[in-house]
Design a protein around this motif. Structure first.
Motif, mmCIF file in Angstrom:
data_model
loop_
_atom_site.group_PDB
_atom_site.id
_atom_site.type_symbol
_atom_site.label_atom_id
_atom_site.label_comp_id
_atom_site.label_asym_id
_atom_site.label_seq_id
_atom_site.Cartn_x
_atom_site.Cartn_y
_atom_site.Cartn_z
ATOM 1 N N UNK A 192 0.844 -1.203 0.000
ATOM 2 C CA UNK A 192 0.000 0.000 0.000
ATOM 3 C C UNK A 192 0.875 1.248 0.000
ATOM 4 N N UNK A 193 1.913 1.239 0.831
ATOM 5 C CA UNK A 193 2.825 2.383 0.877
ATOM 6 C C UNK A 193 3.592 2.528 -0.434
ATOM 7 N N UNK A 194 3.917 1.394 -1.061
ATOM 8 C CA UNK A 194 4.628 1.426 -2.343
ATOM 9 C C UNK A 194 3.797 2.141 -3.407
ATOM 10 N N UNK A 195 2.506 1.814 -3.458
ATOM 11 C CA UNK A 195 1.633 2.472 -4.437
ATOM 12 C C UNK A 195 1.498 3.961 -4.127
ATOM 13 N N UNK A 196 1.436 4.304 -2.834
ATOM 14 C CA UNK A 196 1.363 5.712 -2.442
ATOM 15 C C UNK A 196 2.639 6.446 -2.838
ATOM 16 N N UNK A 207 7.933 9.647 -13.922
ATOM 17 C CA UNK A 207 7.239 8.363 -13.935
ATOM 18 C C UNK A 207 7.905 7.454 -12.898
ATOM 19 N N UNK A 208 7.119 6.835 -12.016
ATOM 20 C CA UNK A 208 7.738 6.169 -10.865
ATOM 21 C C UNK A 208 8.394 4.817 -11.107
ATOM 22 N N UNK A 209 7.860 3.980 -11.997
ATOM 23 C CA UNK A 209 8.323 2.595 -12.067
ATOM 24 C C UNK A 209 8.793 2.224 -13.470
ATOM 25 N N UNK A 259 -2.199 -6.076 -10.412
ATOM 26 C CA UNK A 259 -2.953 -5.194 -11.315
ATOM 27 C C UNK A 259 -3.128 -3.795 -10.739
ATOM 28 N N UNK A 260 -2.955 -3.655 -9.430
ATOM 29 C CA UNK A 260 -3.028 -2.327 -8.828
ATOM 30 C C UNK A 260 -1.903 -1.428 -9.345
ATOM 31 N N UNK A 261 -0.805 -2.049 -9.775
ATOM 32 C CA UNK A 261 0.264 -1.298 -10.417
ATOM 33 C C UNK A 261 0.140 -1.362 -11.930
ATOM 34 N N UNK A 262 0.047 -2.577 -12.470
ATOM 35 C CA UNK A 262 0.004 -2.740 -13.921
ATOM 36 C C UNK A 262 -1.222 -2.072 -14.544
ATOM 37 N N UNK A 263 -2.267 -1.916 -13.764
ATOM 38 C CA UNK A 263 -3.497 -1.304 -14.274
ATOM 39 C C UNK A 263 -3.449 0.213 -14.333
ATOM 40 N N UNK A 264 -2.325 0.788 -13.923
ATOM 41 C CA UNK A 264 -2.155 2.243 -13.987
ATOM 42 C C UNK A 264 -0.942 2.550 -14.878
ATOM 43 N N UNK A 265 -1.151 2.564 -16.190
ATOM 44 C CA UNK A 265 -0.024 2.748 -17.111
ATOM 45 C C UNK A 265 0.740 4.037 -16.898
ATOM 46 N N UNK A 266 0.091 5.033 -16.291
ATOM 47 C CA UNK A 266 0.788 6.296 -16.051
ATOM 48 C C UNK A 266 1.884 6.149 -14.993
ATOM 49 N N UNK A 267 1.849 5.049 -14.240
ATOM 50 C CA UNK A 267 2.868 4.809 -13.221
ATOM 51 C C UNK A 267 4.061 4.028 -13.767
ATOM 52 N N UNK A 268 3.961 3.577 -15.016
ATOM 53 C CA UNK A 268 4.999 2.730 -15.613
ATOM 54 C C UNK A 268 5.660 3.474 -16.771
ATOM 55 N N UNK A 269 6.972 3.485 -16.780
ATOM 56 C CA UNK A 269 7.713 4.192 -17.828
ATOM 57 C C UNK A 269 7.331 3.675 -19.210
ATOM 58 N N UNK A 270 6.788 4.564 -20.049
ATOM 59 C CA UNK A 270 6.354 4.184 -21.385
ATOM 60 C C UNK A 270 5.016 3.481 -21.409
ATOM 61 N N UNK A 295 13.721 8.324 -16.726
ATOM 62 C CA UNK A 295 12.484 7.806 -17.336
ATOM 63 C C UNK A 295 11.644 7.058 -16.319
ATOM 64 N N UNK A 296 12.289 6.499 -15.305
ATOM 65 C CA UNK A 296 11.580 5.832 -14.218
ATOM 66 C C UNK A 296 12.374 6.008 -12.944
ATOM 67 N N UNK A 297 11.695 6.211 -11.815
ATOM 68 C CA UNK A 297 12.393 6.488 -10.563
ATOM 69 C C UNK A 297 12.777 5.217 -9.808
ATOM 70 N N UNK A 298 12.069 4.112 -10.078
ATOM 71 C CA UNK A 298 12.329 2.857 -9.375
ATOM 72 C C UNK A 298 12.378 1.717 -10.374
ATOM 73 N N UNK A 299 13.181 0.697 -10.047
ATOM 74 C CA UNK A 299 13.211 -0.506 -10.863
ATOM 75 C C UNK A 299 13.323 -1.705 -9.931
#
Length: 454
Positions: A192-196, A207-209, A259-270, A295-299
């Motif tokens: 939950x904190x990761x998504x926040x 772009x975060x991820x 999907x809470x991450x993958x379902x938000x394309x704006x959070x993923x580089x490209x 291009x992404x802040x975390x990997x």
């Protein structure tokens, strides 16, 4: 390039060392030798292994490693040449390595030794009668230097075939410290904190991820970390052996979380399309180039990310920091994997190389070069080039027999280790369409059922 160990303890130590900076270490040697990172620096240590003289013998080694990994492995092979007089040839292999080896064997040109990155592939090599049992000298090194679990991972039906030379912790999130500082973001401890945190970084204009979705194995690692933390080790073991189907509710829960991450394309580089065109190395380097506007802040990925970071101007511990994969359930997960050396020829050179790779001397060379963890408990942890890797390696050793191997690497290679097929392809499709959870489960179960029967 994958097991679970000491979940709570390891998470704590990784948190403690996430911001530590690099400290130098390295060297080379023969007899009385020094840790070899190509720098000529290091601490003297007596030889821990006796090898036969192999003057005039040729030994070939196949592996899928390229770039810095191949270069560092070559240093290990160079020292073997110095000590034995053998001539060693590195044979570039491709995934799936079982298919590659099958072609070589059919052409009557198998390498003497293959570095096999999946437990399932080691089992397949043994079942096909390609793999040759480990000799007495190598077994003695294994018994001296390895926890029983690592010996068991390289055994099939009680016969030892594999020597696990390289391990990896694959439960780490690496991040661009400047991007985090500008966003006012902090290291998250829960999903939950990761998504926040991702949303906070996104609001700062970065772009975060970064996701290396072109390489399907990275997506299996995303799934496995979520699944292990959420469903727990017992379910993880059962799914890994296909004792429960991929249509099980626990898989639905894990895919829903992912999907809470993958379902938000704006959070993923490209977005999803961009991620699916991004290979793993690029997913790392694009996180640590561009200063505070990457291009992404975390990997997400393992300790071996440090090799790719080294190809940028970022410094580990200052520009590039790391935190444990966030806890979805009660604890943060720790998934690790490894590469096993397997002899494919009944030659003195092949067995000598297995003995060498099971020794602390061989592990010391790559450890000094960085981007490497060894399950060899005989290796002095001072060999590692920085405190981040040193502590990750110590946690791996401290875990002893309390480990489980990466799930996709335990599966038959047709399901868990083939580009464009099986789990790799299905999870790539899921990244593009994360709403189709039920359909993804059905496809996974259909492909798994076929693979485990074959």
């Amino acid at each position: 390039m994958r097991t679970t160990f000491s979940i709570r303890r390891a998470a704590l130590v990784f948190t403690a060392v996430g911001a530590l900076a690099l400290t130098g270490c390295g060297g080379d040697g023969d007899g009385k030798k020094k840790t070899d990172d190509g720098s000529g620096k290091g601490t003297d240590s007596a030889s821990t292994v006796t090898l036969p003289k192999l003057d005039g013998e040729n030994v070939s080694v196949a592996a899928v490693w390229t770039g810095p990994e191949q270069e560092n492995f070559t240093k290990v092979l160079d020292e073997f040449e110095k000590r034995t007089g053998a001539s060693v040839t590195f044979v570039p292999a491709q995934d799936p390595i079982i298919n590659f080896l099958g072609t070589k064997i059919a052409g009557k040109q198998p390498p003497d030794v293959a570095m096999i990155p999946q437990v399932g592939a080691v089992q397949q090599a043994a079942a096909k009668k390609w793999a040759k049992p480990v000799g007495a000298e190598a077994k003695a090194q294994l018994e001296k230097n390895y926890a029983q679990v690592w010996q068991d991972l390289g055994a099939v039906d009680g016969t030892q075939y594999g020597v696990y030379f390289k391990a990896a912790n694959k439960s780490l999130i690496w991040y661009n410290a400047a991007a985090f500082d500008n966003a006012g973001a902090s290291e998250p401890k829960t999903w939950k904190d990761f998504l926040t945190t991702a949303e906070t970084v996104s609001a700062s204009g970065v772009t975060p991820v970064s996701v290396g979705g072109a390489d399907g194995w990275t997506l299996t690692d995303w799934f496995e970390n979520v699944y292990l933390s959420q469903a727990g080790p017992e379910k993880y073991d059962r799914l890994a052996q296909h004792e429960i189907p991929w249509t099980d509710p626990s898989v639905k829960d894990a895919l829903t979380t992912l999907a809470e991450l993958f379902g938000k394309p704006e959070l993923i580089a490209g977005g999803a399309d961009g991620a699916l065109q991004t290979e793993f190395p690029a997913s790392v380097t694009q996180t640590f180039t561009g200063g505070d506007q990457p291009k992404g802040a975390m990997v997400f990925e393992g300790d071996f990310v440090s090799i790719n970071i080294a190809q940028t101007e970022a410094k580990i511990g200052t520009d590039a920091k790391v935190f444990p994969f966030p806890a979805v359930g009660a604890d943060s997960p720790v998934v690790t994997g490894g590469d096993a050396a397997v002899a494919l020829k009944e030659t003195k050179g092949a067995q000598a190389l297995l003995t060498w790779l099971a020794s602390a001397d061989a592990a010391r060379i790559w450890a000094g070069a960085g981007g490497f963890l060894s399950p060899n408990k005989g290796l002095d942890q001072k060999a590692y080039p920085n405190d981040v890797q040193r502590t990750m390696a110590q946690a791996l050793i401290d875990a002893g027999d309390d480990v489980r191997f990466d799930m996709s690497d335990q599966a038959p290679q047709s399901f868990g280790g083939t580009p464009g097929k099986g789990e790799w392809k299905i999870l790539q499709d899921f990244l593009k369409n994360p709403k189709d959870i039920a359909g993804t489960q059905k496809k996974l179960e259909s492909e798994a059922a076929k693979a485990y029967k074959s």
